[in-house]
Design an enzyme around this catalytic site. Sequence first.
Site, PDB file in Angstrom:
ATOM      1  CG  HIS A 156       2.034 -12.124  36.190  1.00  0.00           C
ATOM      2  ND1 HIS A 156       1.354 -11.093  36.522  1.00  0.00           N
ATOM      3  CD2 HIS A 156       1.673 -12.880  35.321  1.00  0.00           C
ATOM      4  CE1 HIS A 156       0.292 -10.946  35.083  1.00  0.00           C
ATOM      5  NE2 HIS A 156       0.488 -12.854  34.095  1.00  0.00           N
TER       6      HIS A 156
ATOM      7  CD  GLU B 257      -7.294   4.339  13.862  1.00  0.00           C
ATOM      8  OE1 GLU B 257      -6.209   4.472  14.436  1.00  0.00           O
ATOM      9  OE2 GLU B 257      -7.018   5.398  12.336  1.00  0.00           O
TER      10      GLU B 257
ATOM     11  CG  HIS C 225      -3.505 -13.903  37.395  1.00  0.00           C
ATOM     12  ND1 HIS C 225      -4.053 -14.782  36.322  1.00  0.00           N
ATOM     13  CD2 HIS C 225      -2.380 -14.205  36.048  1.00  0.00           C
ATOM     14  CE1 HIS C 225      -4.198 -15.374  35.007  1.00  0.00           C
ATOM     15  NE2 HIS C 225      -3.120 -14.427  35.257  1.00  0.00           N
TER      16      HIS C 225
ATOM     17  CG  HIS D 293      -5.530   4.074   2.891  1.00  0.00           C
ATOM     18  ND1 HIS D 293      -4.272   3.668   3.082  1.00  0.00           N
ATOM     19  CD2 HIS D 293      -6.090   4.758   3.499  1.00  0.00           C
ATOM     20  CE1 HIS D 293      -3.569   4.330   3.555  1.00  0.00           C
ATOM     21  NE2 HIS D 293      -4.574   5.428   4.060  1.00  0.00           N
TER      22      HIS D 293
END
Lengths: 653, 653
Positions: free
Chosen positions: B245, B396, B11, B458
């Site tokens: 890039h 988280e 890059h 959950h």
Amino acid sequence: MDAVQQANSGHPGAPMGMADMAQVLWQDFLKYNPANPHWWDRDRFILSNGHASMLLYALLHLTGYPLGMDEIRQFRQLGSRTAGHPERELAIGIETTTGPLGQGLANAVGFALAEKILAAQFNRPELPIVDHYTWALAGDGCMMEGISHEACSLAGTLKLGKLIVLYDNNGISIDGKVRGWFADDTAKRFEAYGWQVQSVDGHDGEAVAQAIRAAKAEPARPSFISCRTIIGWGAPTKAGTAQTHGEPLGAQEVAAAKQQLGWTAPPFEVPGELRSAWNHEAAGRAAEARWQALYARYRAAYPELAPEFERRMRGELPASWLESARAALAAAQAVPGAQATRQSSQASLNVIGPALPELLGGSADLTPSNNTARKDSRTITPDDDAGNYIHYGVREFGMTAAMSGMALHGGLIPYGGTFLTFSDYARNAVRMAALMHQRVILVYTHDSIGLGEDGPTHQPIEQLNSLRLIPNLSLWRPADAVETATAWCAAIEHDSGPTCLVLTRQGLPQLPRSTAALALVRRGGYVLADCQGTPQCVVMATGSEVHVALEAVQRAQAEGRRVRLVSLPCTELFDAQDAAYRESVLPAAVRARVAVEAGTTGLWWRYVGLAGRVIGIDRFGASGKGPELLKKFGFTADNVQRAINEAIAGDVQ
Amino acid sequence: MDAVQQANSGHPGAPMGMADMAQVLWQDFLKYNPANPHWWDRDRFILSNGHASMLLYALLHLTGYPLGMDEIRQFRQLGSRTAGHPERELAIGIETTTGPLGQGLANAVGFALAEKILAAQFNRPELPIVDHYTWALAGDGCMMEGISHEACSLAGTLKLGKLIVLYDNNGISIDGKVRGWFADDTAKRFEAYGWQVQSVDGHDGEAVAQAIRAAKAEPARPSFISCRTIIGWGAPTKAGTAQTHGEPLGAQEVAAAKQQLGWTAPPFEVPGELRSAWNHEAAGRAAEARWQALYARYRAAYPELAPEFERRMRGELPASWLESARAALAAAQAVPGAQATRQSSQASLNVIGPALPELLGGSADLTPSNNTARKDSRTITPDDDAGNYIHYGVREFGMTAAMSGMALHGGLIPYGGTFLTFSDYARNAVRMAALMHQRVILVYTHDSIGLGEDGPTHQPIEQLNSLRLIPNLSLWRPADAVETATAWCAAIEHDSGPTCLVLTRQGLPQLPRSTAALALVRRGGYVLADCQGTPQCVVMATGSEVHVALEAVQRAQAEGRRVRLVSLPCTELFDAQDAAYRESVLPAAVRARVAVEAGTTGLWWRYVGLAGRVIGIDRFGASGKGPELLKKFGFTADNVQRAINEAIAGDVQ
């Protein structure tokens, strides 16, 4: 309060705090018909803070959806339709499964995007048959989660003017007052995303109504209404505390709250006049009737477009589909030489895409690497919605949850790409797509250490197996152009769960395959190269390792060994075949077994047994040239042949 | 340019675009000593957009770190120290492994937080021995990723005034000009987080320097310097394009760029005067010498504190540790009755915490559910850094990556909690902690369907096994208080990778255990209940299923069958034992095997073989009472006993 109390489990605070906002929305603004939750042009309502499920159940019950008080009484009990967190069930008006925070918001972005795209594709002057709002309620937890940034930044960029979010700004999360860990100026943050932002007292119905009117009046920007509320509003001693978030109030507090609110009816009883005031059946029927009249005019004016719209919304594939699928397979068979499966994937897309207008592509900013653009791709921009390709930006999690939202909305089959390793970033959204049985197609390229120089941060190791562990998910790792085309067709046809297409960066040779074998690819596993008589050893492989295994098997056969090669592009599908077919591919009597896959060995022991051999990689990779890495980590015909010999020798002992 | 060109991979764009900013920072502001990359009070430099690795290698080489030109020439080649993305190697000055976007930024938040906490704990008037900045370079990709929201919102809230981020605002990502998918007002967004925000021309060295001076002058807010840059700056035809890039510029463009820049030296040669100008060895030695003088005064003034600081920074446990560990185990043995392992965990923390000041707790807004607070916990607030507990908010992913940053900084052992299911949200940060061998302790409670009414969103199903798949990660799922205390001690002592402690919401009975068995818990797997003679069947189980399996085994034994029960709290550790020990626990001759775990069956086939039985759950859970769910899905002694009988019968056939 009563339902949570009876269950002795649940979250009373958010439902009580948001009740005022919800009342305004559901009585005066939301477009819905409780008698027909499937109505295509209904507004979509998403409860992103899904722990407030009791609010949604109450709203559905009171407005007339087929959700009886018996179900409310069974809140959170096994077998009830009133689960702890809302579970998608359109028959009773639940649009999406929520609970994992922030994801409902990202689903909502997908819903709103689907509406905008379908409106551009199907609406005609004076006949806006797709013309509805997407509403989301969201809490502090949703706002803290990173996915809220990804989704809401994208929504602002794409000018989703018909997305309206009501933020339950109560300043409380489980650990207490959020100011110690969440001091954002959230209004300013959403302005930075290009949203229309308003702040109101969430307990002032007229203020909420006025903000909603202003939000609807804004066509070019999504709207964010920050509603200051008190969690557990109405509970005399516990309102405003974290305690009300996830615990029943207790009988005493419930009684005191009712007294303070002037509520005298027994638990689970709604006085008749309140029930009548809430009931939305007549208003809902009238709303849908207006749309049906509009749609009748549309159908008359556009007799070819209307059935196409209906087909799309029903999620049926076009009549031309089988022809497309055949053409894709034929094109794949004609590939003359080595090709990366990411390129094979693009070639399949180029064949099936033009005849499948619901196929909405995209990538999390890896379009040239994922090969997700097809020749008929047209980018959806902030000012042009009539395309079929979305540049999601570097937002894997937001992309995936938005794709679920689009699939849930109906009318689109979304596919989106990223590198296999970065499926990790989106993992819980992949899980949610599986839990909701949504047709979401995940294009994961750069599928092993074979990607080379980008190194261990970019090289998937455990991802293949960890994705396979998600229930109700199909993962295809094709070995060549033919398996890739087959995988795409299977993914398009699989309408009850997500599919992962796991593809290589590097070129793979085209495999020789009999007509019989060709027909069996769709079973997820099949004999690619066989021997005479009962095999002494069965070798199984996937993706880029199949041709390596084939070379080893051919060499072993040349040395007089009876060895069979099984290609297993989709283990979930293979496992779902009948026992006779599985036995015909992997005979129980053959104990000498070798599996080869450039990923963790973990799940392969199920196929090879304690006496088997697995050639895999249970450590992180390294930066270097792909071919050198594959050799270094043992993915060579020599090594596979050695394992075959050892397995046969071990079995004889 | 030359290194990327030679590797024909890499890059070039970001290194060239950020070179001006980096020069200002590394020449005039960054505090470092190339001769001692371990210097405790060095500034920390994090390249969050890790694909710009060649910039970092160039900086390290030019300033005098032990990274020779031979390594630069080997950029991206197998075995080199110049991997495609920077891999933590402190010996050459690489602080953290980056590449997965946004995570370096979150690491940086952890670094800055560690600095602030240690400064509060150890600095004394006039003796600021901990006094350094954390610098991060970050790109558009980092800004789009959700984790940047989580981490930077937390950094603003916690007033990390010594964190300075330089944003490479080049407006280009892989898919092209970002304005089509990323239209945020990022400066405004960071203002909303409470940061000091400045915008400058990133190619104007004086402007960058002035902004950095202003950032350093701001003590209470983290600083965000948006540097407008041109990607691939200096490449005459490709600068400003996405093409620069991730692809080499090509020989022609490299030559043209050099001509335009007036660069005449051959590839991989640095003219002597430039090399001298860049070299930072003398300045670095002087900088460290000033600190050493300060530290000598500190040591003289605080003869007890200095060794403690040194111990902490070396990552050594205190002399009292073994006593703490023994006390924790003794306390666990004394637990009289049923206890949830999340409570057992808190009890262990209460014993070991007070004598382990480096143990820094926290939770992603589930403190009362994860039981992560201990009796000596003191919350770190925006205005009080002298605590040992962080309320991370509902973040988280940000929490986990920040914990890695703290572990990398040194001086702290971070642990943080969330529900096991939501490990998914943080998954790639868990992977990065494993890749970097960092001592990060993840407390995952609510570890199965046994959590009950919160339902399938959950309830973890696949998470146990999917975490085990991550290389270099230890996962403990203890069965009672004793195994929990052991797991905590193992986690604290395990200084070369992350540990997951997987804990129940529901109560579990204390298991009977011989002294011999007690000593073997630390091996990750051991015989908990045995029979006379060679077992007819071996049953293995983890966590909440061990007591169920024990009941079944006892019943089978009462019926005269020879059955052994193995508890496997940490399969990774058990697998790492020598073959003789493993054989003593799971004798190869015993083919009748049953595994029991309330998670996916996938990895258990490795232990039971093709003829074995696994009692697990390969579908999503349901909302209902925990005990009812466990029964519904077959986690009962009856069902285990049936499997034992079947396994024995099958083996006899």
